[in-house]
Enzyme design. Sequence first.
Site, PDB file in Angstrom:
ATOM      1  N   TRP A 101       0.825  -1.210   0.000  1.00  0.00           N
ATOM      2  CA  TRP A 101       0.000   0.000   0.000  1.00  0.00           C
ATOM      3  C   TRP A 101       0.859   1.260   0.000  1.00  0.00           C
ATOM      4  O   TRP A 101       0.511   2.252  -0.637  1.00  0.00           O
ATOM      5  CB  TRP A 101      -0.982  -0.044   1.168  1.00  0.00           C
ATOM      6  CG  TRP A 101      -1.732  -1.338   1.176  1.00  0.00           C
ATOM      7  CD1 TRP A 101      -1.753  -2.294   2.149  1.00  0.00           C
ATOM      8  CD2 TRP A 101      -2.549  -1.867   0.105  1.00  0.00           C
ATOM      9  NE1 TRP A 101      -2.522  -3.366   1.765  1.00  0.00           N
ATOM     10  CE2 TRP A 101      -3.013  -3.137   0.522  1.00  0.00           C
ATOM     11  CE3 TRP A 101      -2.917  -1.385  -1.149  1.00  0.00           C
ATOM     12  CZ2 TRP A 101      -3.834  -3.923  -0.284  1.00  0.00           C
ATOM     13  CZ3 TRP A 101      -3.730  -2.172  -1.960  1.00  0.00           C
ATOM     14  CH2 TRP A 101      -4.180  -3.422  -1.526  1.00  0.00           C
ATOM     15  N   ASP A 168      -1.562   6.733   6.264  1.00  0.00           N
ATOM     16  CA  ASP A 168      -2.620   5.804   5.888  1.00  0.00           C
ATOM     17  C   ASP A 168      -2.834   4.868   7.073  1.00  0.00           C
ATOM     18  O   ASP A 168      -2.018   4.002   7.350  1.00  0.00           O
ATOM     19  CB  ASP A 168      -2.199   5.031   4.638  1.00  0.00           C
ATOM     20  CG  ASP A 168      -3.181   3.932   4.250  1.00  0.00           C
ATOM     21  OD1 ASP A 168      -4.226   3.787   4.908  1.00  0.00           O
ATOM     22  OD2 ASP A 168      -2.878   3.194   3.291  1.00  0.00           O
ATOM     23  N   LYS A 192     -12.188  -1.613   7.707  1.00  0.00           N
ATOM     24  CA  LYS A 192     -11.347  -2.376   8.629  1.00  0.00           C
ATOM     25  C   LYS A 192     -11.848  -2.213  10.064  1.00  0.00           C
ATOM     26  O   LYS A 192     -12.247  -3.172  10.705  1.00  0.00           O
ATOM     27  CB  LYS A 192      -9.898  -1.914   8.543  1.00  0.00           C
ATOM     28  CG  LYS A 192      -9.329  -1.860   7.132  1.00  0.00           C
ATOM     29  CD  LYS A 192      -9.133  -3.221   6.515  1.00  0.00           C
ATOM     30  CE  LYS A 192      -8.388  -3.126   5.204  1.00  0.00           C
ATOM     31  NZ  LYS A 192      -8.184  -4.413   4.542  1.00  0.00           N
TER      32      LYS A 192
END
Length: 358
Positions: A101, A168, A192
């Site tokens: 990511w 992030d 999440k």
Amino acid sequence: MQRLHNFSAGPCTLPDEIFEKASQAVINFDGSGLSILETSHRSEAFTEVIQKAQSLALELSGLKNKNYYALFLHGGASFQFMMTAYNLLVNKAAFIETGRWSENAIAEAQYFGKTEIIASSKDKNHTYIPKKIQCPSDVDYLHFTSNNTIYGTQFKSFPQTEVPLVCDMSSDIFSRQIDFSQFDLIYAGAQKNIGPAGATLVLVKEDILGKVTRKIPSILDYQKQIKAKSVYNTSPVFSIYVSMLNLEWLVRQGGLKVIEKRNQEKAEMLYHEIDRNSLFKAYAKKQDRSMMNAVFTSVDSKFDEKFLNFANQHQISGIKGHRSLGGFRASMYNALGIESLEKLVNCMKEFEKNTNTI
């Protein structure tokens, strides 16, 4: 129907009481005679929902009255890889590379300016978190990913720097107590620890904005989204509504102090078994293991499919590792109960016993 023990890396598991209330709202939202799915994003009813969700996000992060805004936007964290650079990158941005990511975030930022990787764990297949990070002073911001779902690593402390810090936090936001005010911008996909897929939370400090000279398309402009109060266009109403319910649930649990303690207990239970069990081994270095995503492998790949089938027979779902890494991954987000960890640990013990007696 019996509920499975859901260890999926995303979409996350949610508390049963949230499913119940959300399912009622799908039929009749707060007695309005309308489903939440057909409620206007500009209605008074939904305005109350999104304002409460924003307020709860600022409350849980300790950022209320600190010149931060909470936005609920479309597009997931992958959209923010581009949006952060569009709004913040003037000349050059620094990155810490710790997995897929962060690599994707770097690739998107390169459309808008120079990027510099100041630390990386790529040399050891992202099994650790880089330490003693030195950030140059001539960058517009430093970006990193706090928790790496694929590799099971997590920052336990954060870089100390004079430049703006962008993070992030998609897979570990609101899972532990941290000083959120050290960050200038935080983004997190909802799926999440916040709610269902469809919305993205952005916590942004106002004075970091307005420094780029490029023209930014309206829907991608944080300042315009702030002015529009996150409803510049049709909002993902259902995702934001369930996120609000889940943030309320977090507060009722006792906030991040209580949640962190639970998450630590769950992670310690599973990692203890991984280390003890003769058939499994952890992927990440011990000091950098994620509290959210335990990644582990078999000592011999011949056991992989057998254990997945064995776990499935015991109502355990979602532990297959990411396709790029293989092995196993058990995600332990906030709403996953300790009983699910007990179930998985007992399953691992039983599998070891049965395998060693063959």
